[in-house]
Write a protein that holds these residues in place. Structure first.
Motif, PDB file in Angstrom:
ATOM      1  N   GLY A   1      -2.440  -7.325   6.173  1.00  0.00           N
ATOM      2  CA  GLY A   1      -1.540  -7.044   5.049  1.00  0.00           C
ATOM      3  C   GLY A   1      -1.774  -7.991   3.899  1.00  0.00           C
ATOM      4  N   GLU A   2      -1.935  -9.269   4.247  1.00  0.00           N
ATOM      5  CA  GLU A   2      -2.187 -10.226   3.166  1.00  0.00           C
ATOM      6  C   GLU A   2      -3.515  -9.933   2.459  1.00  0.00           C
ATOM      7  N   ARG A   3      -4.563  -9.578   3.216  1.00  0.00           N
ATOM      8  CA  ARG A   3      -5.876  -9.307   2.595  1.00  0.00           C
ATOM      9  C   ARG A   3      -5.817  -8.061   1.731  1.00  0.00           C
ATOM     10  N   LYS A   4      -5.114  -7.055   2.163  1.00  0.00           N
ATOM     11  CA  LYS A   4      -5.022  -5.799   1.403  1.00  0.00           C
ATOM     12  C   LYS A   4      -4.278  -5.987   0.097  1.00  0.00           C
ATOM     13  N   GLU A   5      -3.211  -6.776   0.151  1.00  0.00           N
ATOM     14  CA  GLU A   5      -2.470  -6.999  -1.088  1.00  0.00           C
ATOM     15  C   GLU A   5      -3.348  -7.666  -2.141  1.00  0.00           C
ATOM     16  N   GLU A   6      -4.199  -8.576  -1.669  1.00  0.00           N
ATOM     17  CA  GLU A   6      -5.082  -9.254  -2.646  1.00  0.00           C
ATOM     18  C   GLU A   6      -6.172  -8.321  -3.142  1.00  0.00           C
ATOM     19  N   GLU A   7      -6.725  -7.451  -2.277  1.00  0.00           N
ATOM     20  CA  GLU A   7      -7.828  -6.581  -2.689  1.00  0.00           C
ATOM     21  C   GLU A   7      -7.335  -5.400  -3.494  1.00  0.00           C
ATOM     22  N   LEU A   8      -6.115  -4.931  -3.305  1.00  0.00           N
ATOM     23  CA  LEU A   8      -5.661  -3.706  -3.937  1.00  0.00           C
ATOM     24  C   LEU A   8      -4.980  -3.914  -5.289  1.00  0.00           C
ATOM     25  N   VAL A   9      -5.108  -5.064  -5.906  1.00  0.00           N
ATOM     26  CA  VAL A   9      -4.564  -5.249  -7.269  1.00  0.00           C
ATOM     27  C   VAL A   9      -5.432  -4.428  -8.233  1.00  0.00           C
ATOM     28  N   PRO A  10      -4.880  -3.429  -8.986  1.00  0.00           N
ATOM     29  CA  PRO A  10      -5.720  -2.586  -9.883  1.00  0.00           C
ATOM     30  C   PRO A  10      -6.348  -3.422 -11.002  1.00  0.00           C
ATOM     31  N   LEU A  11      -7.610  -3.104 -11.311  1.00  0.00           N
ATOM     32  CA  LEU A  11      -8.289  -3.817 -12.402  1.00  0.00           C
ATOM     33  C   LEU A  11      -7.619  -3.533 -13.747  1.00  0.00           C
ATOM     34  N   ARG A  12      -7.090  -2.335 -13.939  1.00  0.00           N
ATOM     35  CA  ARG A  12      -6.454  -1.985 -15.211  1.00  0.00           C
ATOM     36  C   ARG A  12      -5.180  -2.784 -15.441  1.00  0.00           C
ATOM     37  N   SER A  13      -4.550  -3.245 -14.330  1.00  0.00           N
ATOM     38  CA  SER A  13      -3.372  -4.093 -14.506  1.00  0.00           C
ATOM     39  C   SER A  13      -3.762  -5.475 -15.007  1.00  0.00           C
ATOM     40  N   LEU A  14      -4.979  -5.920 -14.665  1.00  0.00           N
ATOM     41  CA  LEU A  14      -5.479  -7.195 -15.168  1.00  0.00           C
ATOM     42  C   LEU A  14      -6.058  -7.066 -16.577  1.00  0.00           C
ATOM     43  N   PHE A  15      -6.491  -5.852 -16.940  1.00  0.00           N
ATOM     44  CA  PHE A  15      -7.109  -5.603 -18.276  1.00  0.00           C
ATOM     45  C   PHE A  15      -6.400  -4.382 -18.877  1.00  0.00           C
ATOM     46  N   PRO A  16      -5.164  -4.556 -19.348  1.00  0.00           N
ATOM     47  CA  PRO A  16      -4.303  -3.398 -19.620  1.00  0.00           C
ATOM     48  C   PRO A  16      -4.521  -2.717 -20.964  1.00  0.00           C
ATOM     49  N   ARG A  17      -5.211  -3.301 -21.897  1.00  0.00           N
ATOM     50  CA  ARG A  17      -5.367  -2.680 -23.223  1.00  0.00           C
ATOM     51  C   ARG A  17      -6.038  -1.307 -23.120  1.00  0.00           C
ATOM     52  N   THR A  18      -5.545  -0.354 -23.975  1.00  0.00           N
ATOM     53  CA  THR A  18      -6.141   0.992 -23.999  1.00  0.00           C
ATOM     54  C   THR A  18      -6.987   1.163 -25.264  1.00  0.00           C
ATOM     55  N   SER A  19      -7.885   2.157 -25.225  1.00  0.00           N
ATOM     56  CA  SER A  19      -8.748   2.412 -26.389  1.00  0.00           C
ATOM     57  C   SER A  19      -7.924   2.870 -27.592  1.00  0.00           C
ATOM     58  N   GLY A  20      -6.840   3.580 -27.365  1.00  0.00           N
ATOM     59  CA  GLY A  20      -5.982   4.000 -28.474  1.00  0.00           C
ATOM     60  C   GLY A  20      -5.402   2.812 -29.201  1.00  0.00           C
ATOM     61  N   GLU A  21      -4.936   1.799 -28.437  1.00  0.00           N
ATOM     62  CA  GLU A  21      -4.404   0.587 -29.071  1.00  0.00           C
ATOM     63  C   GLU A  21      -5.488  -0.142 -29.860  1.00  0.00           C
ATOM     64  N   ILE A  22      -6.679  -0.180 -29.294  1.00  0.00           N
ATOM     65  CA  ILE A  22      -7.788  -0.869 -29.979  1.00  0.00           C
ATOM     66  C   ILE A  22      -8.097  -0.179 -31.302  1.00  0.00           C
ATOM     67  N   ARG A  23      -8.128   1.145 -31.317  1.00  0.00           N
ATOM     68  CA  ARG A  23      -8.459   1.879 -32.547  1.00  0.00           C
ATOM     69  C   ARG A  23      -7.367   1.675 -33.608  1.00  0.00           C
ATOM     70  N   VAL A  24      -6.120   1.628 -33.154  1.00  0.00           N
ATOM     71  CA  VAL A  24      -5.033   1.414 -34.116  1.00  0.00           C
ATOM     72  C   VAL A  24      -5.152   0.027 -34.749  1.00  0.00           C
ATOM     73  N   LEU A  25      -5.403  -0.989 -33.918  1.00  0.00           N
ATOM     74  CA  LEU A  25      -5.468  -2.358 -34.420  1.00  0.00           C
ATOM     75  C   LEU A  25      -6.703  -2.604 -35.293  1.00  0.00           C
ATOM     76  N   LEU A  26      -7.779  -1.835 -35.055  1.00  0.00           N
ATOM     77  CA  LEU A  26      -9.023  -2.040 -35.829  1.00  0.00           C
ATOM     78  C   LEU A  26      -9.204  -1.008 -36.943  1.00  0.00           C
ATOM     79  N   SER A  27      -8.202  -0.191 -37.176  1.00  0.00           N
ATOM     80  CA  SER A  27      -8.352   0.837 -38.200  1.00  0.00           C
ATOM     81  C   SER A  27      -7.996   0.256 -39.569  1.00  0.00           C
TER      82      SER A  27
END
Length: 721
Positions: free
Chosen positions: A695-721
């Motif tokens: 259980g402890e190993r699974k909790e560490e391995e199953l953290v989604p990458l998108r939760s660590l890198f949450p920015r979306t392309s839509g937000e990026i385009r708005v901020l760089l427009s």
């Protein structure tokens, strides 16, 4: 007529009464027929009309007695009138007898007179015959006298006419030309006499008329030369006598050509003197004209000085040509006809076999007249060219000379001295322009330095573009044909612009990006802005746009790299680059160092810190560009590429999370099966310990990458427009 009508009415009434009273049918029919015949008579019949008119004139009363005696009265009247006619014819017969007697007497008298006439004719016949002979002789003598008078009048020139034709003191006027024409006609008509029996008379008359003609032409030749000395071509009303004299002298081509030579020499001196007078304000005779400002007054302004001289020359040439057209070709081809006739009198002049061309002769004469002006003009314009080192001034001078050369080409023949002079001056000015431009380029290349700190165009390019803009404007106002404008200006581009732009490129090579591209872009934009308004350099503008497109691409790549490195996205892209899109490759991403929990969280934090001021910071990298629009376009293109890169990373991370969730679901099922087996074999204690570790190993391995890198392309385009 009225009485007859009344009579007819009465008759009709009586007839009706009798017809009613009658009891006998036969009598009624006879009377009815008679009345019908009377009533049916046509009043249009001439005889009836005359009879009725006669009755009307007699005023006969319509009664029964009158109607019974009417026939007797008429017959009596006819007999009386016939008797009167017979009486009148008796008187006529009496008169005819008297006339016959008179006619007989007249016939006798005529016979007597005829006998007397015959006798007189016989007596006067010899006298009449002699008179007839004398009259014939008289008529013959009168005919001979008329012939002699006509011959003398046509073929013999009087002493007075000879003096007018040949004497120098006598003026040349209409009488002179009339006598000259008559002598020419005598010379032609003498050829007819040569075909008669008496050829000696024809030869003598032809010789006399030929000598008088030659003397007349010599007088005309001297008179024209005298008039040419004082002839004022500026006078719009040139004497018609001079024009007529020239046309007459054309029949002697040698004398005519000699007059033209004398006239050309005189006009050359006159025009040269006038040119010097226009230059200095006084003629050779030092006659000052206070109303005229001399051309040399503006010698400090070289372009105006040259333009004034060329304008004066053009005005003088146009006036000269118009005046000579009035003199030589204002009345058709009379001079050409005179030359054709003159070749018979001077056959040696026809050795070349050429036909006299009035237009060509006029052009040659104008060319000779302005030859002196051309020499003086060349001397002064060459002094201007040699004494000035401003390339713009030299090029404007060349264009000015070219303008007048094209203008003069419409007035003069292609081999004209003035056109050759102008072509030489144009070449000399362009040659001096090329020499000075080459010297300037050589001096710049020897002192090349690094680009200015603000990356603006160097001073030498700014000065060169200022001069080149003046060259463009000058060339645009020239008379160069549109079809050849681009090709003719290409050497100027090569000499006056390309070397300076090449020097800028060599300066840029001494620096690094983005300074190199920014500096070159500033130089190319400045050159393009200078060239853009003119259609004849659009090919060069297209080349500059191609260079700008290449610089745009280089600076876009630089800005893109800046976005990647500053935002922290570059390590992620570098790690993802070797992997393909298969599940096996994607599942390796969480094991890569940049995608571990802490590095990925740090990259996300770096991205968040970068985005608020990303555009402003990126544009600051291109602050040296003189065109803010160009800088914004480059930055926008780089931002778009960055957004595409972010979408790529975002897509891969999302795909990895999906694959991990699928694998997790499959793993839970396997774990449940394994746990069920172990419960049966190992008991409760072993199950508890293994479950906690997994259980402890699974909790560490199953953290989604998108939760660590949450920015979306839509937000990026708005901020760089």
């Amino acid at each position: 007529m009225a009485q007859f009508q009344s009579f007819a009415n009465d008759l009709s009434e009586n007839f009706d009464d009798k017809l009613t009273a009658s009891s006998t049918p036969q009598k009624s029919n006879a009377l009815s027929n008679r009345v019908s015949s009377v009533l049916s008579a046509s009043y249009a019949d001439a005889e009836i009309r005359d009879a009725l008119r006669t009755l009307d004139e007699k005023s006969i009363r319509n009664s029964a007695e009158t109607r019974r005696r009417l026939r007797l009265d008429v017959q009596k009247e006819v007999i009386e009138r016939n008797g009167n006619v017979i009486k009148d014819f008796g008187c006529v017969a009496e008169q005819l007898k008297r006339i016959g007697t008179i006619i007989t007497s007249l016939n006798q008298c005529c016979e007597d007179m005829r006998q007397h006439v015959v006798a007189a004719r016989q007596e006067n016949a010899p006298v009449l015959e002699e008179a007839s002979t004398l009259l014939s002789l008289k008529q013959e003598l009168e005919t001979k006298k008329q012939l002699l008078d006509a011959f003398n009048k046509h073929f013999i020139i009087t002493e007075e006419d000879t003096i007018v034709l040949t004497s120098a003191p006598e003026k040349v006027d209409e009488e002179f030309f009339a006598i000259l024409k008559r002598v020419k006609q005598i010379y032609v008509d003498c050829q007819v006499l040569l075909g008669s029996e008496n050829q000696r008379l024809g030869l003598e008359l032809m010789d006399q008329s030929s000598r008088k003609l030659n003397m007349g032409y010599q007088k005309l030749y001297r008179w024209i030369q005298k008039e040419f000395k004082n002839l004022n071509l500026e006078n719009p009303q040139i004497s018609s006598i001079i024009r007529r004299a020239l046309r007459a002298l054309a029949e002697r081509p040698s004398l005519f050509q000699s007059c033209l030579d004398f006239f050309a020499e005189a006009r050359e001196h006159v025009l040269t003197d006038a040119f010097y007078a226009a230059l200095t304000g006084s003629s050779i005779e030092n006659d000052q004209n206070p109303m005229t400002k001399p051309i040399e007054f503006h010698a400090h302004d070289p372009l105006r000085y040259v333009g004034d001289m060329l304008a004066w020359t053009h005005s003088a040439t146009v006036s000269e040509r118009e005046s000579l057209e009035t003199l030589f070709i204002s009345e058709g081809d009379e001079i050409s006809k005179g030359f054709l006739a003159g070749r018979e009198a001077e056959p040696w002049t026809a050795a070349d076999g050429e036909v006299f061309d009035g237009r060509k002769a006029l052009g040659d004469l104008v060319n000779r007249n302005v030859a002196g002006v051309a020499r003086a003009l060349r001397q002064r314009v060459e002094q201007v060219i040699q004494n000035h080192e401003d390339p713009v001034l030299l090029y404007k001078t060349a264009n000015l000379v070219n303008f007048y050369r094209i203008t003069f080409a419409k007035l003069l023949s292609p081999d004209s001295t003035l056109l050759a002079t102008l072509s030489s001056l144009e070449d000399s000015s362009l040659r001096q322009f090329r020499t000075i431009t080459s010297d300037t380029v050589s001096s710049i290349q020897a002192d090349l330095a690094t680009p200015p700190s603000d990356l603006r165009i160097p001073d030498f390019l700014d000065e060169a573009l200022t001069q080149f803009a003046a060259l463009l404007k000058s060339y645009d106002s020239s008379l160069t044909p549109p079809a050849s404008r681009a090709a003719d200006f290409e050497p100027i581009l090569t000499q006056a612009l390309n070397p300076f732009l090449a020097a800028c490129e060599r300066m840029a090579k001494e620096t690094d990006e983005p300074v190199t591209s920014i500096f070159l872009a500033n130089c190319i934009i400045a050159v393009k802005t200078t060239l853009a308004p003119y259609d004849f350099v659009q090919a060069r503008v297209s080349e500059l746009e191609t260079q700008l497109a290449s610089i745009n691409s280089t600076l876009t790549e630089y800005q893109h790299a800046y976005f990647l490195h500053t935002s922290g996205l570059h390590p992620l892209l570098a790690a993802l680059a070797p992997l393909d899109d298969t599940p096996e490759s994607l599942l390796k991403i969480p094991t890569l160092p940049p995608f571990q929990h802490q590095p990925l969280s740090d990259a996300s934090q770096t991205l968040d810190e970068f985005l608020p001021s990303a555009l402003m910071d990126a544009i600051q990298n291109l602050r040296g560009l003189v065109s803010m629009k160009f800088a914004q376009e480059i930055t926008a293109a780089a931002a778009e590429k960055f957004c595409e890169d972010f979408e790529f990373v975002e897509g891969r991370l999302g795909r990895v999370d999906e694959l991990m969730e699928q694998r997790e679901e499959e793993g839970e099922e396997e774990v449940e099966e394994e746990e069920g087996g172990k419960e049966e074999v190992g008991g409760e204690e072993g199950k508890s310990e293994d479950g906690e570790e997994r259980g402890e190993r699974k909790e560490e391995e199953l953290v989604p990458l998108r939760s660590l890198f949450p920015r979306t392309s839509g937000e990026i385009r708005v901020l760089l427009s």
